[in-house]
Scaffold this motif. Structure first.
Motif, PDB file in Angstrom:
ATOM      1  N   PHE A 230       0.839  -1.198   0.000  1.00 34.28           N
ATOM      2  CA  PHE A 230       0.000   0.000   0.000  1.00 34.28           C
ATOM      3  C   PHE A 230       0.880   1.256   0.000  1.00 34.28           C
ATOM      4  O   PHE A 230       0.639   2.195  -0.762  1.00 34.28           O
ATOM      5  N   LEU A 231       1.928   1.262   0.871  1.00 32.61           N
ATOM      6  CA  LEU A 231       2.797   2.442   0.963  1.00 32.61           C
ATOM      7  C   LEU A 231       3.554   2.667  -0.342  1.00 32.61           C
ATOM      8  O   LEU A 231       3.756   3.806  -0.763  1.00 32.61           O
ATOM      9  N   GLN A 232       3.976   1.586  -0.983  1.00 32.27           N
ATOM     10  CA  GLN A 232       4.685   1.708  -2.257  1.00 32.27           C
ATOM     11  C   GLN A 232       3.771   2.327  -3.313  1.00 32.27           C
ATOM     12  O   GLN A 232       4.182   3.202  -4.063  1.00 32.27           O
ATOM     13  N   ARG A 233       2.533   1.888  -3.324  1.00 32.03           N
ATOM     14  CA  ARG A 233       1.574   2.425  -4.305  1.00 32.03           C
ATOM     15  C   ARG A 233       1.332   3.908  -4.033  1.00 32.03           C
ATOM     16  O   ARG A 233       1.290   4.715  -4.942  1.00 32.03           O
ATOM     17  N   LEU A 234       1.205   4.232  -2.733  1.00 39.47           N
ATOM     18  CA  LEU A 234       0.970   5.622  -2.342  1.00 39.47           C
ATOM     19  C   LEU A 234       2.130   6.485  -2.812  1.00 39.47           C
ATOM     20  O   LEU A 234       1.927   7.561  -3.387  1.00 39.47           O
TER      21      LEU A 234
ATOM     22  N   PHE B 248       4.258   5.867  -5.200  1.00 42.41           N
ATOM     23  CA  PHE B 248       4.266   5.905  -6.670  1.00 42.41           C
ATOM     24  C   PHE B 248       3.315   6.991  -7.166  1.00 42.41           C
ATOM     25  O   PHE B 248       3.665   7.809  -8.009  1.00 42.41           O
ATOM     26  N   PHE B 249       2.110   7.031  -6.573  1.00 41.98           N
ATOM     27  CA  PHE B 249       1.119   8.010  -7.034  1.00 41.98           C
ATOM     28  C   PHE B 249       1.559   9.432  -6.697  1.00 41.98           C
ATOM     29  O   PHE B 249       1.368  10.349  -7.462  1.00 41.98           O
ATOM     30  N   ARG B 250       2.229   9.582  -5.504  1.00 51.60           N
ATOM     31  CA  ARG B 250       2.696  10.916  -5.111  1.00 51.60           C
ATOM     32  C   ARG B 250       3.743  11.397  -6.106  1.00 51.60           C
ATOM     33  O   ARG B 250       3.699  12.532  -6.566  1.00 51.60           O
ATOM     34  N   GLN B 251       4.721  10.519  -6.433  1.00 56.52           N
ATOM     35  CA  GLN B 251       5.790  10.897  -7.369  1.00 56.52           C
ATOM     36  C   GLN B 251       5.189  11.234  -8.730  1.00 56.52           C
ATOM     37  O   GLN B 251       5.566  12.207  -9.363  1.00 56.52           O
TER      38      GLN B 251
ATOM     39  N   THR C 251       3.557  14.663  -8.577  1.00 55.23           N
ATOM     40  CA  THR C 251       4.552  15.724  -8.511  1.00 55.23           C
ATOM     41  C   THR C 251       5.177  15.926  -9.879  1.00 55.23           C
ATOM     42  O   THR C 251       5.347  17.050 -10.334  1.00 55.23           O
ATOM     43  N   ALA C 252       5.524  14.825 -10.529  1.00 53.98           N
ATOM     44  CA  ALA C 252       6.150  14.912 -11.857  1.00 53.98           C
ATOM     45  C   ALA C 252       5.187  15.582 -12.835  1.00 53.98           C
ATOM     46  O   ALA C 252       5.596  16.447 -13.622  1.00 53.98           O
ATOM     47  N   ALA C 253       3.928  15.259 -12.737  1.00 51.44           N
ATOM     48  CA  ALA C 253       2.925  15.843 -13.635  1.00 51.44           C
ATOM     49  C   ALA C 253       2.796  17.344 -13.373  1.00 51.44           C
ATOM     50  O   ALA C 253       2.673  18.145 -14.296  1.00 51.44           O
ATOM     51  N   ALA C 254       2.886  17.743 -12.061  1.00 57.23           N
ATOM     52  CA  ALA C 254       2.747  19.155 -11.715  1.00 57.23           C
ATOM     53  C   ALA C 254       3.961  19.953 -12.172  1.00 57.23           C
ATOM     54  O   ALA C 254       3.849  21.133 -12.497  1.00 57.23           O
ATOM     55  N   ASP C 255       5.177  19.299 -12.203  1.00 63.18           N
ATOM     56  CA  ASP C 255       6.411  19.995 -12.599  1.00 63.18           C
ATOM     57  C   ASP C 255       6.497  20.206 -14.104  1.00 63.18           C
ATOM     58  O   ASP C 255       7.252  21.049 -14.582  1.00 63.18           O
ATOM     59  N   THR C 256       5.803  19.433 -14.873  1.00 66.06           N
ATOM     60  CA  THR C 256       5.881  19.544 -16.330  1.00 66.06           C
ATOM     61  C   THR C 256       5.181  20.822 -16.776  1.00 66.06           C
ATOM     62  O   THR C 256       4.011  21.037 -16.428  1.00 66.06           O
ATOM     63  N   PRO C 257       5.901  21.736 -17.482  1.00 62.18           N
ATOM     64  CA  PRO C 257       5.240  22.968 -17.912  1.00 62.18           C
ATOM     65  C   PRO C 257       4.155  22.671 -18.933  1.00 62.18           C
ATOM     66  O   PRO C 257       4.243  21.685 -19.668  1.00 62.18           O
TER      67      PRO C 257
END
Ligand SMILES: [Zn+2]
Length: 174
Positions: free
Chosen positions: A145-149, A151-154, A157-163
């Motif tokens: 569960f923590l690994q999935r959590l 993964f989704f957080r990363q 974040t990656a999606a938010a950093d993409t201009p």
């Protein structure tokens, strides 16, 4: 009656848990009689919930058996008497959410609401009709569960950093 039992009866009268038990008995048409150790015994309790042959609210023990049935099972009566003492220690009705939390913990650890429930163990597992069950290793499920959590957080974040993509002019040329 022992002094400790008199104190328990007084505490559960003051904290209104016994009154709550008597009210529940009245509302469900359960006949109540005086029992040993300052307890009240409600017999022939019929509502479906809780899923138990007997349960306790303050100094009131409610059971599904007929009058005198609980007294024929001194172990179970002693177990329920233990719960009456727990109500006094919990200052009355706070027993209920605390018991619920311990039941949830036990369910998580063993798949059974009683086996690792502090209150059931303290009142006597066997006398209450519970069994000591092995605990289930929930480690792999929690790690997964923590690994999935993470993964989704990363991913988020990656999606938010993409201009945002620049507007394309392709296709606008004549
Ligand atoms: Zn119990």
């Amino acid at each position: 009656m022992k002094t400790s039992l008199k104190i328990r009866a007084a505490a559960n009268a003051l904290n209104l848990s016994t009154a709550t038990g008597l009210l529940l008995a009245a509302l469900t048409g359960t006949r109540v009689a005086r029992g040993p150790d300052g307890l009240f015994i409600g017999s022939s309790y019929t509502p479906r919930l809780p899923l138990a042959g007997a349960f306790t609210v303050g100094n009131v023990v409610l059971c599904r058996g007929g009058p005198g049935a609980l007294e024929q099972h001194p172990g179970l009566l002693a177990h329920e008497s233990g719960h009456a003492s727990q109500y006094a220690w919990c200052l009355g009705l706070p027993f209920l959410p605390l018991y619920g939390a311990c039941a949830a913990w036990s369910l998580w650890r063993t798949g059974d609401p009683g086996s690792r429930n502090f209150f059931e163990r303290n009142a006597g597992l066997e006398r209450g009709g519970y069994r000591e069950l092995p605990t289930v290793d929930r480690g792999p499920a929690v790690r997964n569960f923590l690994q999935r959590l993470s993964f989704f957080r990363q991913h988020r974040t990656a999606a938010a950093d993409t201009p945002p993509a620049a507007p394309t002019t392709e296709g606008n040329h004549p």
